[in-house]
Design a protein around this motif. Structure first.
Motif, mmCIF file in Angstrom:
data_model
loop_
_atom_site.group_PDB
_atom_site.id
_atom_site.type_symbol
_atom_site.label_atom_id
_atom_site.label_comp_id
_atom_site.label_asym_id
_atom_site.label_seq_id
_atom_site.Cartn_x
_atom_site.Cartn_y
_atom_site.Cartn_z
ATOM 1 N N ASP A 160 0.836 -1.203 0.000
ATOM 2 C CA ASP A 160 0.000 0.000 0.000
ATOM 3 C C ASP A 160 0.871 1.254 0.000
ATOM 4 O OD1 ASP A 160 -1.790 2.031 0.399
ATOM 5 O OD2 ASP A 160 -2.728 1.169 2.193
ATOM 6 N N PRO A 161 0.763 2.129 -1.021
ATOM 7 C CA PRO A 161 1.591 3.338 -1.059
ATOM 8 C C PRO A 161 1.414 4.227 0.175
ATOM 9 C CG PRO A 161 0.518 2.983 -3.178
ATOM 10 C CD PRO A 161 -0.092 2.014 -2.218
ATOM 11 N N ALA A 162 0.237 4.181 0.785
ATOM 12 C CA ALA A 162 0.000 5.009 1.970
ATOM 13 C C ALA A 162 0.628 4.404 3.226
ATOM 14 C CB ALA A 162 -1.503 5.192 2.183
ATOM 15 N N ARG A 163 0.884 3.100 3.171
ATOM 16 C CA ARG A 163 1.486 2.430 4.318
ATOM 17 C C ARG A 163 2.417 1.322 3.821
ATOM 18 N NH1 ARG A 163 -1.658 -0.647 9.310
ATOM 19 N NH2 ARG A 163 0.129 -0.662 10.748
ATOM 20 N N PRO A 164 3.521 1.713 3.192
ATOM 21 C CA PRO A 164 4.418 0.720 2.591
ATOM 22 C C PRO A 164 5.125 -0.125 3.650
ATOM 23 C CG PRO A 164 5.417 2.896 2.525
ATOM 24 C CD PRO A 164 4.022 3.091 3.023
ATOM 25 N N LEU A 241 10.913 4.616 6.350
ATOM 26 C CA LEU A 241 11.161 3.337 5.682
ATOM 27 C C LEU A 241 12.477 3.348 4.913
ATOM 28 C CD1 LEU A 241 9.472 0.699 5.598
ATOM 29 C CD2 LEU A 241 8.287 2.668 6.575
ATOM 30 N N ALA A 242 12.896 4.521 4.428
ATOM 31 C CA ALA A 242 14.176 4.609 3.723
ATOM 32 C C ALA A 242 15.325 4.232 4.656
ATOM 33 C CB ALA A 242 14.384 6.020 3.176
ATOM 34 N N VAL A 243 15.272 4.725 5.880
ATOM 35 C CA VAL A 243 16.302 4.387 6.862
ATOM 36 C C VAL A 243 16.284 2.893 7.150
ATOM 37 C CG1 VAL A 243 17.068 4.717 9.246
ATOM 38 C CG2 VAL A 243 16.318 6.687 7.888
ATOM 39 N N GLN A 244 15.087 2.330 7.351
ATOM 40 C CA GLN A 244 14.997 0.903 7.639
ATOM 41 C C GLN A 244 15.370 0.047 6.428
ATOM 42 O OE1 GLN A 244 14.501 -0.788 10.575
ATOM 43 N NE2 GLN A 244 14.907 1.262 11.378
ATOM 44 N N GLN A 245 15.091 0.526 5.233
ATOM 45 C CA GLN A 245 15.517 -0.182 4.030
ATOM 46 C C GLN A 245 17.034 -0.335 4.028
ATOM 47 O OE1 GLN A 245 14.857 1.976 0.370
ATOM 48 N NE2 GLN A 245 15.268 0.198 -0.931
ATOM 49 N N LEU A 246 17.724 0.726 4.388
ATOM 50 C CA LEU A 246 19.177 0.691 4.454
ATOM 51 C C LEU A 246 19.651 -0.213 5.593
ATOM 52 C CD1 LEU A 246 20.858 2.415 2.451
ATOM 53 C CD2 LEU A 246 21.466 3.872 4.385
ATOM 54 N N VAL A 247 19.033 -0.063 6.765
ATOM 55 C CA VAL A 247 19.450 -0.833 7.943
ATOM 56 C C VAL A 247 19.264 -2.329 7.706
ATOM 57 C CG1 VAL A 247 18.949 -1.316 10.362
ATOM 58 C CG2 VAL A 247 19.063 1.053 9.570
ATOM 59 N N PRO A 285 11.301 -3.358 14.850
ATOM 60 C CA PRO A 285 10.592 -4.642 14.974
ATOM 61 C C PRO A 285 9.973 -5.053 13.645
ATOM 62 C CG PRO A 285 10.088 -3.230 16.840
ATOM 63 C CD PRO A 285 10.871 -2.389 15.877
ATOM 64 N N ALA A 286 10.047 -6.350 13.351
ATOM 65 C CA ALA A 286 9.548 -6.864 12.076
ATOM 66 C C ALA A 286 8.100 -6.490 11.830
ATOM 67 C CB ALA A 286 9.726 -8.382 12.035
ATOM 68 N N MET A 287 7.269 -6.536 12.862
ATOM 69 C CA MET A 287 5.843 -6.246 12.686
ATOM 70 C C MET A 287 5.616 -4.808 12.231
ATOM 71 S SD MET A 287 2.743 -6.975 15.339
ATOM 72 C CE MET A 287 1.045 -6.919 14.785
ATOM 73 N N GLU A 288 6.547 -3.912 12.551
ATOM 74 C CA GLU A 288 6.382 -2.506 12.190
ATOM 75 C C GLU A 288 6.823 -2.207 10.764
ATOM 76 O OE1 GLU A 288 8.320 0.031 14.943
ATOM 77 O OE2 GLU A 288 7.318 -0.821 16.716
ATOM 78 N N VAL A 289 7.742 -3.006 10.214
ATOM 79 C CA VAL A 289 8.339 -2.620 8.935
ATOM 80 C C VAL A 289 8.246 -3.684 7.839
ATOM 81 C CG1 VAL A 289 9.934 -0.963 9.964
ATOM 82 C CG2 VAL A 289 10.642 -3.361 9.685
ATOM 83 N N LEU A 290 8.107 -4.966 8.188
ATOM 84 C CA LEU A 290 8.077 -6.005 7.151
ATOM 85 C C LEU A 290 6.663 -6.208 6.610
ATOM 86 C CD1 LEU A 290 10.499 -8.787 8.438
ATOM 87 C CD2 LEU A 290 10.996 -6.796 6.998
ATOM 88 N N ALA A 313 5.840 -16.155 3.443
ATOM 89 C CA ALA A 313 6.002 -15.692 4.821
ATOM 90 C C ALA A 313 4.916 -14.674 5.127
ATOM 91 C CB ALA A 313 7.383 -15.080 5.036
ATOM 92 N N GLY A 314 4.636 -14.480 6.401
ATOM 93 C CA GLY A 314 3.614 -13.501 6.767
ATOM 94 C C GLY A 314 3.584 -13.223 8.257
ATOM 95 N N ILE A 315 3.073 -12.053 8.588
ATOM 96 C CA ILE A 315 2.846 -11.674 9.986
ATOM 97 C C ILE A 315 1.343 -11.470 10.123
ATOM 98 C CG2 ILE A 315 3.435 -10.031 11.811
ATOM 99 C CD1 ILE A 315 5.951 -9.327 10.235
ATOM 100 N N LEU A 316 0.642 -12.549 10.418
ATOM 101 C CA LEU A 316 -0.818 -12.554 10.431
ATOM 102 C C LEU A 316 -1.326 -13.132 11.745
ATOM 103 C CD1 LEU A 316 -1.327 -13.941 6.815
ATOM 104 C CD2 LEU A 316 -1.608 -11.559 7.551
ATOM 105 N N PRO A 317 -2.313 -12.499 12.346
ATOM 106 C CA PRO A 317 -2.811 -12.971 13.652
ATOM 107 C C PRO A 317 -3.294 -14.416 13.620
ATOM 108 C CG PRO A 317 -3.700 -10.792 13.127
ATOM 109 C CD PRO A 317 -3.011 -11.283 11.904
#
Length: 385
Positions: A160-164, A241-247, A285-290, A313-317
């Motif tokens: 989602d472009p609004a929440r990549p 997200l740019a910072v986390q993409q690099l990290v 944390p993976a749930m915040e960015v992946l 793979a997925g982070i799904l309840p």
């Protein structure tokens, strides 16, 4: 007869001694071979009845059958040397067909063979993964380390472009020595070379014109110096997200757990005035960015056998994803995929699929518990051979 043969041997030996390839001749030869250039051949031989090269003149005071024969043999010897040299050199990696793996341009192109001091990233060439060792012409012959390749993780934004969120691709890239610094340099150059990954739905958050100045590694922390990034303006979501993409890309290299970011050679506290980049940066944390759902493999553009493994793979309840196969507009297969863990952890599942030859779109996604709609779609187009 023996005397004539001895004269011929001496003449051929003398002509062979005159062949002295310059130290910089090989790259030019290779460029002509790749470009299909025949100009060099035309300069050596212009057809029957026309001028032969000057090497056939001189010592005999004019043309003679022996001189002409000598030139012909010498020319064939040179051609054999050229072919022999070319056959030992692995060409510079060409761009992959379709969306490029983090490097600009979608067409295959042949470029001069790089030295081991300037091996640029790219997919493994058909000739094999190892480039030749190179010696230095400084009196004593020394051998430089052979260039090789490795599959390195490169992260991109998608969804989602609004929440990549971050998605990972593995790119086979050229290395010098395989060190952590070498791997980080290859991965980041690859990331910054193009706005998209192999999957055109994956994009880089870093503005065009951003370049890698330097990388150093010490005590498990990589210091990355970027040029040109500070001149751009980026919204807050993209900046984070740019910072986390690099990290995430940097810390995918074994032994590296943190990142210090420099801009144009100097430490900076905030990136684009929006994100704190002071100190050592770590993975969020993976749930915040992946990505909530992620089709890890096959990757977009892959060619696979009739029976191949799918990795989701997925982070799904509820730890349940969906998987669909389409050929054109027709759905060939659809199934539930039960992941190994439920969110907030990232669960995974691998399973085997068998298909007849053709081009297919594979899609991993989730069903909304609220309204039953499809969400978090990640699709890859593959060719079954």
């Amino acid at each position: 007869m023996a005397a004539g043969e001895e004269v011929l041997r001496r003449v051929l030996a003398a002509e062979a001694d005159r062949i002295e390839p310059g130290p910089g001749a090989l790259p030019g030869i290779q460029r002509r071979i790749r470009a299909g250039d025949r100009a060099g051949a035309r300069r050596w031989w212009r057809g029957p009845g026309r001028a032969l090269p000057r090497g056939a003149r001189g010592r005999w005071g004019g043309w003679s059958p022996l001189a002409a024969g000598t030139v012909t043999v010498a020319t064939l010897n040179v051609a054999a040397v050229v072919v022999g040299l070319a056959s030992t050199v692995v060409p510079t990696p060409s761009e992959r067909p379709g969306p490029p793996p983090g490097a600009a341009g979608a067409e295959r192109s042949a470029t001069p063979v790089p030295t081991v001091d300037d091996v640029r990233p790219g997919p493994t060439p058909p000739g094999g993964p190892v480039a030749p060792s190179a010696g230095q012409s400084t009196g004593t012959q020394t051998t430089a380390p052979a260039a090789t390749t490795a599959a390195l993780a490169v992260y991109y934004l998608g969804g989602d472009p609004a929440r990549p969120r971050l998605y990972r691709e593995f790119h086979r890239l050229w290395l010098h020595d395989g060190s952590a610094r070498d791997r980080i340099t290859a991965a980041l150059r690859n990331l910054l070379d193009s706005p998209v990954g192999m999957d055109p739905d994956y994009r880089s958050a870093w503005p065009e014109g951003t370049d890698l100045r330097d990388v150093t590694v010490g005590d498990g922390v990589a210091t990355v110096d970027l040029a040109g990034a500070a001149r751009a303006g980026v919204d807050e979501v993209t900046a984070r997200l740019a910072v986390q993409q690099l990290v995430w890309t940097v810390t995918a290299v074994p032994g590296v757990s943190g990142l210090r970011l420099r801009l144009d050679g100097a430490p900076v506290d905030r990136l684009w005035g929006r994100v704190d980049i002071s100190g050592v940066l770590r993975r969020a944390p993976a749930m915040e960015v992946l990505a909530p759902v992620w089709l890890i493999s096959p990757q977009h553009g892959d060619a696979v056998g009739r029976s191949f493994q799918v990795h989701v793979a997925g982070i799904l309840p509820e730890a349940t994803a969906q998987f669909r196969i389409q050929r054109g507009s027709r759905t060939v297969r659809e199934q539930f995929v039960t992941l190994s863990e439920a969110g907030p952890a990232q669960g995974e599942r691998k399973f085997t699929v068998s298909l007849p030859p053709g081009r297919y779109t594979l899609t991993a996604y989730a069903i909304s518990l609220a309204d039953g709609s499809e969400q978090y779609l990640d699709d890859h187009t593959v060719t079954v051979r």
